[in-house]
Motif scaffolding. Structure first.
Motif, PDB file in Angstrom:
ATOM      1  N   GLY A  50      12.399  -5.998  -2.343  1.00  0.00           N
ATOM      2  CA  GLY A  50      12.417  -6.121  -3.617  1.00  0.00           C
ATOM      3  C   GLY A  50      11.471  -7.235  -4.349  1.00  0.00           C
ATOM      4  O   GLY A  50      11.310  -7.472  -5.486  1.00  0.00           O
ATOM      5  N   GLY A  51      10.861  -8.103  -3.537  1.00  0.00           N
ATOM      6  CA  GLY A  51      10.385  -9.115  -3.863  1.00  0.00           C
ATOM      7  C   GLY A  51       8.675  -9.072  -3.657  1.00  0.00           C
ATOM      8  O   GLY A  51       7.954 -10.027  -3.642  1.00  0.00           O
ATOM      9  N   LEU A  52       8.076  -7.895  -3.541  1.00  0.00           N
ATOM     10  CA  LEU A  52       7.069  -7.495  -3.213  1.00  0.00           C
ATOM     11  C   LEU A  52       5.925  -7.937  -4.442  1.00  0.00           C
ATOM     12  O   LEU A  52       4.717  -8.374  -3.921  1.00  0.00           O
ATOM     13  N   ALA A  53       6.486  -7.891  -5.617  1.00  0.00           N
ATOM     14  CA  ALA A  53       5.487  -8.262  -6.696  1.00  0.00           C
ATOM     15  C   ALA A  53       5.302 -10.014  -6.580  1.00  0.00           C
ATOM     16  O   ALA A  53       4.117 -10.317  -6.801  1.00  0.00           O
ATOM     17  N   GLU A  54       6.253 -10.602  -6.033  1.00  0.00           N
ATOM     18  CA  GLU A  54       6.022 -12.036  -6.048  1.00  0.00           C
ATOM     19  C   GLU A  54       5.054 -12.347  -4.824  1.00  0.00           C
ATOM     20  O   GLU A  54       4.297 -13.084  -4.822  1.00  0.00           O
ATOM     21  N   VAL A  55       5.176 -11.553  -3.676  1.00  0.00           N
ATOM     22  CA  VAL A  55       4.428 -11.552  -2.695  1.00  0.00           C
ATOM     23  C   VAL A  55       2.943 -11.252  -2.951  1.00  0.00           C
ATOM     24  O   VAL A  55       1.909 -11.983  -2.489  1.00  0.00           O
ATOM     25  N   LEU A  56       2.827  -9.936  -3.733  1.00  0.00           N
ATOM     26  CA  LEU A  56       1.376  -9.941  -4.193  1.00  0.00           C
ATOM     27  C   LEU A  56       0.721 -10.839  -5.009  1.00  0.00           C
ATOM     28  O   LEU A  56      -0.397 -11.144  -5.109  1.00  0.00           O
ATOM     29  N   ARG A  57       1.452 -11.345  -5.873  1.00  0.00           N
ATOM     30  CA  ARG A  57       1.345 -12.582  -6.856  1.00  0.00           C
ATOM     31  C   ARG A  57       0.560 -13.744  -5.984  1.00  0.00           C
ATOM     32  O   ARG A  57      -0.512 -14.077  -6.267  1.00  0.00           O
ATOM     33  N   GLY A  58       1.198 -14.018  -4.662  1.00  0.00           N
ATOM     34  CA  GLY A  58       0.648 -15.187  -3.830  1.00  0.00           C
ATOM     35  C   GLY A  58      -0.512 -14.754  -3.119  1.00  0.00           C
ATOM     36  O   GLY A  58      -1.627 -15.384  -3.276  1.00  0.00           O
ATOM     37  N   VAL A  59      -0.487 -13.282  -2.668  1.00  0.00           N
ATOM     38  CA  VAL A  59      -1.705 -12.869  -2.169  1.00  0.00           C
ATOM     39  C   VAL A  59      -2.696 -12.864  -2.831  1.00  0.00           C
ATOM     40  O   VAL A  59      -4.202 -13.227  -2.498  1.00  0.00           O
ATOM     41  N   LEU A  60      -2.867 -12.521  -4.402  1.00  0.00           N
ATOM     42  CA  LEU A  60      -3.863 -12.421  -5.168  1.00  0.00           C
ATOM     43  C   LEU A  60      -4.098 -13.772  -5.878  1.00  0.00           C
ATOM     44  O   LEU A  60      -5.435 -13.895  -6.743  1.00  0.00           O
ATOM     45  N   ASP A  98      -1.893 -14.715 -11.901  1.00  0.00           N
ATOM     46  CA  ASP A  98      -0.922 -15.259 -12.884  1.00  0.00           C
ATOM     47  C   ASP A  98       0.250 -14.755 -12.996  1.00  0.00           C
ATOM     48  O   ASP A  98       1.415 -15.377 -13.052  1.00  0.00           O
ATOM     49  N   VAL A  99       0.225 -13.147 -13.080  1.00  0.00           N
ATOM     50  CA  VAL A  99       1.651 -12.556 -13.059  1.00  0.00           C
ATOM     51  C   VAL A  99       1.341 -11.082 -12.448  1.00  0.00           C
ATOM     52  O   VAL A  99       0.093 -10.789 -12.332  1.00  0.00           O
ATOM     53  N   VAL A 100       2.358 -10.667 -11.803  1.00  0.00           N
ATOM     54  CA  VAL A 100       2.359  -9.444 -11.291  1.00  0.00           C
ATOM     55  C   VAL A 100       3.595  -8.619 -11.744  1.00  0.00           C
ATOM     56  O   VAL A 100       4.812  -8.956 -11.302  1.00  0.00           O
ATOM     57  N   THR A 101       3.531  -7.481 -12.231  1.00  0.00           N
ATOM     58  CA  THR A 101       4.822  -6.645 -13.013  1.00  0.00           C
ATOM     59  C   THR A 101       4.629  -5.348 -12.201  1.00  0.00           C
ATOM     60  O   THR A 101       3.563  -4.938 -12.005  1.00  0.00           O
ATOM     61  N   LYS A 102       5.657  -4.557 -12.183  1.00  0.00           N
ATOM     62  CA  LYS A 102       5.816  -3.228 -11.840  1.00  0.00           C
ATOM     63  C   LYS A 102       6.223  -2.334 -12.803  1.00  0.00           C
ATOM     64  O   LYS A 102       7.084  -2.659 -13.769  1.00  0.00           O
ATOM     65  N   HIS A 155     -10.098  -8.795 -14.617  1.00  0.00           N
ATOM     66  CA  HIS A 155      -8.890  -9.893 -14.552  1.00  0.00           C
ATOM     67  C   HIS A 155      -7.636  -8.993 -14.723  1.00  0.00           C
ATOM     68  O   HIS A 155      -6.714  -9.753 -14.687  1.00  0.00           O
ATOM     69  N   ARG A 156      -7.893  -7.604 -14.468  1.00  0.00           N
ATOM     70  CA  ARG A 156      -6.560  -6.874 -14.412  1.00  0.00           C
ATOM     71  C   ARG A 156      -6.882  -5.896 -13.361  1.00  0.00           C
ATOM     72  O   ARG A 156      -8.027  -5.409 -13.246  1.00  0.00           O
ATOM     73  N   ALA A 157      -5.837  -5.806 -12.482  1.00  0.00           N
ATOM     74  CA  ALA A 157      -6.006  -4.576 -11.456  1.00  0.00           C
ATOM     75  C   ALA A 157      -4.552  -3.932 -11.296  1.00  0.00           C
ATOM     76  O   ALA A 157      -3.599  -4.319 -11.425  1.00  0.00           O
ATOM     77  N   VAL A 158      -4.612  -2.521 -10.874  1.00  0.00           N
ATOM     78  CA  VAL A 158      -3.641  -1.908 -10.855  1.00  0.00           C
ATOM     79  C   VAL A 158      -3.474  -1.047  -9.266  1.00  0.00           C
ATOM     80  O   VAL A 158      -4.399  -0.781  -8.742  1.00  0.00           O
ATOM     81  N   PHE A 159      -2.300  -1.134  -8.835  1.00  0.00           N
ATOM     82  CA  PHE A 159      -2.003  -0.838  -7.532  1.00  0.00           C
ATOM     83  C   PHE A 159      -0.875   0.151  -7.672  1.00  0.00           C
ATOM     84  O   PHE A 159       0.479  -0.103  -7.633  1.00  0.00           O
ATOM     85  N   PRO A 160      -1.192   1.337  -7.344  1.00  0.00           N
ATOM     86  CA  PRO A 160      -0.065   2.213  -7.167  1.00  0.00           C
ATOM     87  C   PRO A 160       0.574   2.324  -5.949  1.00  0.00           C
ATOM     88  O   PRO A 160       0.262   1.789  -4.866  1.00  0.00           O
ATOM     89  N   VAL A 161       2.096   2.556  -6.063  1.00  0.00           N
ATOM     90  CA  VAL A 161       2.943   2.412  -4.969  1.00  0.00           C
ATOM     91  C   VAL A 161       3.296   3.578  -4.337  1.00  0.00           C
ATOM     92  O   VAL A 161       3.658   3.527  -3.222  1.00  0.00           O
ATOM     93  N   GLY A 162       3.220   4.559  -5.045  1.00  0.00           N
ATOM     94  CA  GLY A 162       3.465   6.064  -4.407  1.00  0.00           C
ATOM     95  C   GLY A 162       4.781   6.564  -4.762  1.00  0.00           C
ATOM     96  O   GLY A 162       5.009   7.527  -4.066  1.00  0.00           O
ATOM     97  N   ASP A 163       5.765   5.825  -5.594  1.00  0.00           N
ATOM     98  CA  ASP A 163       7.208   5.966  -5.794  1.00  0.00           C
ATOM     99  C   ASP A 163       6.886   6.536  -7.328  1.00  0.00           C
ATOM    100  O   ASP A 163       8.190   6.526  -7.720  1.00  0.00           O
ATOM    101  N   GLY A 164       6.082   6.770  -7.940  1.00  0.00           N
ATOM    102  CA  GLY A 164       6.135   6.830  -9.390  1.00  0.00           C
ATOM    103  C   GLY A 164       5.884   5.654 -10.109  1.00  0.00           C
ATOM    104  O   GLY A 164       6.124   5.475 -11.257  1.00  0.00           O
ATOM    105  N   THR A 165       5.629   4.495  -9.338  1.00  0.00           N
ATOM    106  CA  THR A 165       5.369   3.365 -10.234  1.00  0.00           C
ATOM    107  C   THR A 165       4.084   2.677  -9.539  1.00  0.00           C
ATOM    108  O   THR A 165       3.448   2.971  -8.630  1.00  0.00           O
ATOM    109  N   ALA A 166       3.770   1.663 -10.256  1.00  0.00           N
ATOM    110  CA  ALA A 166       2.701   0.752  -9.653  1.00  0.00           C
ATOM    111  C   ALA A 166       2.660  -0.825 -10.272  1.00  0.00           C
ATOM    112  O   ALA A 166       3.608  -0.959 -11.076  1.00  0.00           O
ATOM    113  N   PHE A 167       1.988  -1.585  -9.724  1.00  0.00           N
ATOM    114  CA  PHE A 167       1.961  -3.106  -9.611  1.00  0.00           C
ATOM    115  C   PHE A 167       0.753  -3.312 -10.411  1.00  0.00           C
ATOM    116  O   PHE A 167      -0.457  -2.664 -10.267  1.00  0.00           O
TER     117      PHE A 167
END
Length: 361
Positions: free
Chosen positions: A120-130, A133-137, A152-164
């Motif tokens: 459930g904290g993958l957005a925060e982990v991605l924020r640290g890896v990248l 400034d902010v990562v939202t789902k 300055h903006r990137a999209v990462f599909p998750v595969g369950d109908g959502t994306a970061f």
């Protein structure tokens, strides 16, 4: 690449004095022999101590990311001008946190561990890896991957109908950083898929009992499970008097809306059924259990609830809820054995809530 957490406030190049213990400096250079050496010499002339260095390939050259400890009172603009004199473009100077200055392998493994332990904290982990400034789902239909905002903006599909969606104002994302994020999300997808796979219970009597997801083809076996259950067992599960489950219920039991069913199977017989149904409004996910009379008090319900807790955690759930008959504490005891922390809802003696912890499977 070394990993550092970006402080909430960005430092602008025009700021006159050094106020941080370390700076992260991104310098775009031509990929020619000796360029990095000249930069190191100029930094030494400014009495800057280099603490970390990463080289990120970019089109037309490389991007050197240098973490340094600046000399006391060094103006940031002087640093930028010095690098420019060497024919380099300084694209960012921001504060770096030395507490997270670690080697690339450790940073990557630590991020992966956090992501597996806290889906459930993958957005925060991605924020640290990248270092974003902010990562939202968001829902995939709202992600708009073509909108890059100059990198300055990137999209990462998750595969369950959502994306970061990741945003970073202080510097555009580079391909190597994006590749790391894609690899991390791929790891989480593999973990999620593996979690939903079947497992065999380790039993002292040697009887092979498999826990697996329910499928539409299990309808007859689930119907037979209900026929073998006593009216008392069915009443505790459904809270109404019944001798058998109506045929029209079978598909919903096996394929609950938004949720998953979990079967305990011995040979060809389904001997237990659990359900996990996420809330439609973001509240606690609902769980329920049914174990046929012959197999009760043999750990089947405990194993089902433990596995449901694992599946819920993998889906990012933080809390479970179950509806019980007043005075029935069997599920309370089962949750305690699993390692959950059951609590009765004040004013509603029939509802239990469980805060998800690390369950014992």
């Amino acid at each position: 690449m070394e990993t550092y957490r970006v402080r909430p406030t960005q430092v602008h190049p025009g700021e006159e004095t050094a106020v941080a213990s370390a700076w992260r400096v991104r310098v775009r250079v031509d990929d020619r022999p000796g360029t990095l050496a000249r930069i190191a010499i100029r930094l030494a002339d400014l009495e800057c101590n280099i603490l970390g260095l990463s080289v990120l390939p970019v089109p037309g050259g490389v991007l050197d990311e240098i973490v340094l400890r600046p000399a006391t009172g060094l103006p940031r603009q002087l640093l930028i001008d010095t690098l420019r004199d060497e024919g380099c473009e300084c694209s960012a100077v921001i504060d770096a946190d030395l507490a997270e200055l670690v080697d690339p392998a450790t940073a990557t493994l630590t991020s992966a561990k956090r992501a597996v332990e806290e889906p459930g904290g993958l957005a925060e982990v991605l924020r640290g890896v990248l270092a974003a400034d902010v990562v939202t789902k968001v829902p995939s239909i709202e992600a708009n991957p073509a909108r890059t905002e100059g990198g300055h903006r990137a999209v990462f599909p998750v595969g369950d109908g959502t994306a970061f969606v990741a945003r970073r104002q202080w510097s555009p994302f580079v391909e190597l950083e994006l590749s790391r994020a894609v690899a991390l999300i791929g790891l989480m997808t593999a973990v999620r898929d593996n979690v939903t796979g079947p497992i065999v219970l380790d039993r002292p009597d040697g009887v092979a009992i498999v826990l697996r997801k329910g499928l539409p083809g299990d309808a007859e076996a689930v119907s037979a499970l209900h026929e073998r259950c006593s009216m008392t067992t069915l009443f505790h599960r459904y809270h109404t008097g019944m001798r058998a489950v109506p045929r029209r219920w079978l598909h919903r039991l096996l394929m609950p809306p938004r949720g998953v069913s979990l079967l305990a199977v011995c040979g060809r017989d389904v001997i237990g059924l659990g359900q996990l149904i996420p809330s439609a409004n973001g509240g606690a996910a609902e769980v329920s259990l049914l174990v046929e009379d012959f197999w009760q008090r043999q750990g089947i319900g405990t194993a089902l609830l433990a596995r449901l807790a694992v599946l819920a955690t993998a889906k990012g759930e933080r809390e479970l809820a179950a509806v019980c008959l007043p005075g029935d504490d069997s599920l309370y005891r089962t949750a305690t054995r699993v390692g959950l922390r059951p609590e009765r809802v004040p004013g509603d003696s029939g509802t239990l809530r469980f805060t998800l912890a690390t369950p014992r499977v």
